[in-house]
Design an enzyme around this catalytic site. Structure first.
Site, PDB file in Angstrom:
ATOM      1  N   CYS A 178      70.684  58.151  14.265  1.00 35.60           N
ATOM      2  CA  CYS A 178      69.418  57.420  14.099  1.00 35.60           C
ATOM      3  C   CYS A 178      68.801  57.105  15.457  1.00 35.60           C
ATOM      4  O   CYS A 178      69.192  56.137  16.119  1.00 35.60           O
ATOM      5  CB  CYS A 178      69.660  56.136  13.309  1.00 35.60           C
ATOM      6  SG  CYS A 178      68.171  55.155  13.094  1.00 35.60           S
TER       7      CYS A 178
ATOM      8  N   CYS B  34      67.087  53.751  15.678  1.00 32.01           N
ATOM      9  CA  CYS B  34      67.995  52.600  15.834  1.00 32.01           C
ATOM     10  C   CYS B  34      68.549  52.522  17.256  1.00 32.01           C
ATOM     11  O   CYS B  34      68.627  51.449  17.840  1.00 32.01           O
ATOM     12  CB  CYS B  34      69.202  52.699  14.894  1.00 32.01           C
ATOM     13  SG  CYS B  34      68.867  53.254  13.235  1.00 32.01           S
ATOM     14  N   ASP B  35      68.989  53.654  17.780  1.00 33.25           N
ATOM     15  CA  ASP B  35      69.826  53.628  18.989  1.00 33.25           C
ATOM     16  C   ASP B  35      69.173  54.210  20.235  1.00 33.25           C
ATOM     17  O   ASP B  35      69.743  54.123  21.323  1.00 33.25           O
ATOM     18  CB  ASP B  35      71.142  54.388  18.713  1.00 33.25           C
ATOM     19  CG  ASP B  35      71.950  53.726  17.607  1.00 33.25           C
ATOM     20  OD1 ASP B  35      71.876  52.495  17.495  1.00 33.25           O
ATOM     21  OD2 ASP B  35      72.630  54.430  16.856  1.00 33.25           O
TER      22      ASP B  35
END
Ligand code: NDP
Length: 315
Positions: free
Chosen positions: A136, A139-140
């Protein structure tokens, strides 16, 4: 064999399931929520979440899911660590069976079983999960500012992830197994226009290496030729973008799925083709797949279930 009767059965415990539970329990519907194999869902696999509204300083995925769970319990949701393995939606009350053979008879069902990112299946992916391996970028990606990352895949998701990462990272490799990108022309063009994205065509990943986290990937070009070329690239992050699989196998033949296995809903509602069965979150969303959009559809599913019960004088 134990039998449980409920007005609302929620299957799955990610942001969609928990939000549905908060709304349904606040409406005094006394929902039963079954957590499934991964309590808390995909977010429990990520580290820090910085894009969920309300958390000014970010929040750990595990903590956020634990708080959502507590919030659902606060209003009377009954949460059980069970996984549904069989359903019969042909008559109401709907009948669902868990892995121990216990039965749930439900007036309405909210399916929120999520999706799972596909991985290549390399042992190193497990070894470095949370230490440089991610599925992701949204997300990261932030943790890789000015660093070098690789994205595996050549579809629209991979291009989108690579483009997003290219705004943060110093350099982005795309590792593509064919000699072309499967993504739409417009996405291909955008990737090609980016100076800090380099596409490595005809390449497969055979492993990762690094002392305390990912420091590089071992690749092979033209793996099926007589002359495969083995080489390493130095990277700090390894992002998988080879597709997602909705966790809907158990519902096949019971509710309508699309060709990828996502549950079809009558948008903007969360209704499935079976009256009284609703779907929320990633199991019904091939496009957005964000915690906040999942929570939003979980809310909608609970309101849809409540309205359905009201219309049937079953409140
Ligand atoms: P896709 O199935 O379209 O692409 C998957 C990519 O991963 C392909 O390049 C595929 O390679 C590669 N791949 C699969 N398995 C492996 C493997 N084992 N090793 C190496 N590479 C692998 O999935 P997406 O998630 O990209 O997209 C899903 C759907 O969502 C598509 O219809 C897409 O168009 C849509 N979408 C649209 C977006 C938009 O319009 N903005 C954004 C994101 C998704 P190969 O080509 O060789 O099979």
């Amino acid at each position: 064999m134990e039998e449980t009767r409920t007005k609302v059965l929620i299957i799955g415990s990610g942001p969609a399931g928990c939000t549905a539970a908060i709304y349904a329990s606040r409406a005094n519907l006394k929902p039963v929520l079954l957590e499934g194999e991964q309590p808390g869902g995909q977010l429990t696999q990520t580290t820090e979440i910085e894009n969920f509204p309300g958390y000014v300083n970010g929040v750990q995925g595990l903590q956020m899911m634990s708080e959502l769970r507590d919030q659902a319990m606060r209003f009377g949701t009954e949460i059980r660590p069970r996984t549904i393995v069989k359903v019969d939606f042909s008559v109401r009350p709907f009948k669902c069976e868990d892995e121990r053979g216990d039965i749930y008879l439900a007036d309405t069902v909210i399916i929120s079983t999520g999706a799972s990112a596909k991985y290549l299946g390399l042992p190193d992916e497990d070894k470095y999960k949370g230490l440089g391996v991610s599925a992701c970028a949204t997300c990261d990606g932030f943790f890789y500012r000015n660093r070098v990352v690789a994205v595996v895949g050549g579809g629209d998701t991979a291009c989108e992830e690579a483009l997003y990462l290219s705004t943060l990272a110093k350099k982005v490799y795309m590792i593509v197994r064919k000699d072309y990108l499967r993504a739409s022309k417009v996405m291909q063009q955008r990737v090609n226009d980016k100076e800090n994205i380099e596409v490595l065509y005809r390449c497969n990943t055979v492993g990762l290496f690094g002392e305390e986290g990912v420091e590089g990937a071992k690749l092979v070009r033209d793996v099926e030729s007589d002359n495969p070329e083995y080489f390493d690239v130095a990277i700090d992050g390894f992002f998988l973008a080879i597709g997602h699989k909705p966790n809907t196998d158990v519902f096949a033949g019971q509710v309508e799925l699309d060709e990828q296995g996502y549950i079809k809903t009558a948008t903007p509602s969360t209704r499935t083709n079976i009256e009284g069965v609703f779907a929320a979150g990633d199991c019904a969303d091939p496009i957005y797949r964000q915690a906040v959009t999942s929570a939003g559809t979980g809310c909608k599913a609970a309101l849809d279930a409540e309205r359905f019960l009201m219309d049937h004088n079953e409140l």
